[in-house]
Scaffold this active site. Structure first.
Site: not given
Length: 389
Positions: A180, A289
């Site tokens: 991320e 995710e």
């Protein structure tokens, strides 16, 4: 005349044969290797290096056993901190804390060699290094030349070169370049990712690489943000071995963070843009995710998410968030559903009741694990032979 042109990510995928939608890899993200460094006051150095098995861990062998043997999953995404692998006294690069690395390798070997599954290596650092005490916002952005404390793009490439060299002989290891990246120029994110790819391939490692985007790698935002949109950048990555896929995250709550109880974001609607971009550029992707709590809306949307991936050939793998020996009630911050526990087998909610393993994994996600997955051969953007286990 033969031209030796660089092979971009889009060009690599354009060479793939047409195929129906197939999930080759399915499993869980293992969150615990990044634990033990949180500080409510953002105190630099908190939990570093930390006590293995006390402050942090990578996997529970028994949990992996249940997931692989009972639920027949073949993919585990294993988080770690750059600051533990490359202590601040060394700096980011090719010099490792060998004790920490040995613990990490033991976990990866257990997954890949003992259980025969695949493992994604996950530096859980948000494209930052030097202060994980208040993740995801603390620490210097890697490659930020205006920050004298920041690790350089070259150091990031050197780190990945060293890590790749150590796992190059394990065809079941997948290199997840970074968790991320966010709040940074997309041009810098691209430069860092390319340096990592170059560092990996210079070692001779042929492993599958998965690359995130900027803006938390969010699928819903992939084509947004104007000139900074991931859809303007990520297809420019060059892999000479043509073994590169995209790493997407997509949560179902109000702000796409995964930190709220209620699921309100429809996956098919929010993934439409990135899926069209993948299709246009002939790319493949993992969603590493996604998740939700045990509400009726979340159950519906999780089923929709898993069906969406199975019905769109752009997606070849997924890992649900999250299992891991420390995840759940021990989560350090930032979620109003941590009291519900985790996807870790045998875990409990904060009140001692059923965890998300009982209320979400067993009745929902586990039922969507494909009956046939890839269990042999190298991890590849092309996938491999599908077999039951």
């Amino acid at each position: 005349m033969k031209l030796n042109l660089p092979t971009t990510l889009a060009a690599c995928a354009a060479l793939l044969p047409g195929a129906s939608a197939t999930i080759f890899y399915a499993g869980v993200a293992e969150s615990s290797g990044e634990f033990g460094a949180w500080s409510p006051t953002a105190q630099v150095g908190t939990g570093l290096p930390g006590r293995f098995g006390v402050d942090y861990a990578f996997i529970s062998n028994s949990g992996v056993d249940i997931m692989a043997d009972k639920h027949k999953v073949n993919l585990f995404r294993v988080a770690f901190l750059l600051e533990r692998m490359c202590p601040l006294s060394y700096g980011l690069g090719a010099k490792f804390n060998e004790t920490h690395f040995d613990h990490f390798k033991e976990s990866i070997d257990y997954i890949t060699k003992k259980k025969g599954a695949y493992a994604i290596l996950d530096p859980h650092n948000y494209m930052r290094y030097n202060n994980p005490s208040s993740q995801p916002f603390s620490g210097s952005v890697i490659g930020n030349s205006s920050d004298p404390t920041a690790a350089t793009t070259a150091q990031f490439g050197a780190f990945w070169g060293e890590l790749a060299k150590r796992f190059a002989d394990n065809e079941k290891v997948i290199f997840g370049l970074m968790n991320e990246p966010h709040d940074m120029p997309s041009s810098l994110n691209l430069a860092n990712l390319q340096a990592a790819i170059d560092g990996i391939r210079k070692t001779g490692a042929k492993n599958l690489i998965i690359t995130p985007g900027n803006s938390w790698s969010g699928g819903h935002y992939w084509t947004k943000g104007g000139a900074e949109a991931n859809s303007n950048w990520i297809q420019k990555l060059v892999d000479p071995l043509k073994n590169l896929a995209v790493d997407i995250h997509e949560y179902l709550d109000e702000d796409f963070s995964g930190g709220h109880l209620a699921c309100t974001q429809e996956p098919a609607k929010n993934l439409a843009g990135v899926t069209a971009w993948l299709k246009e550029n002939k790319l493949k992707a993992f969603i590493t995710e996604f998740g939700g709590s045990n509400t009726t809306a979340c159950v519906t949307m999780l089923n929709d998410m898993l069906d969406y991936m199975s019905n769109n050939e752009e997606y070849i793998g997924w890992t649900a968030w999250a299992a891991g020996p420390f995840w759940g009630p021990n989560s350090p911050c930032c979620t109003d559903q941590k009291q519900y526990g985790s996807l870790e087998p045998g875990s409990k909610a904060a009140d001692g009741g059923p965890s998300l393993y009982d209320t979400i994994w067993l009745p929902v996600i586990s039922k969507k694990v494909p009956a046939k997955l890839q269990w042999s051969g190298p991890a590849s953007v092309n996938g491999g032979e599908l077999t039951s286990r």
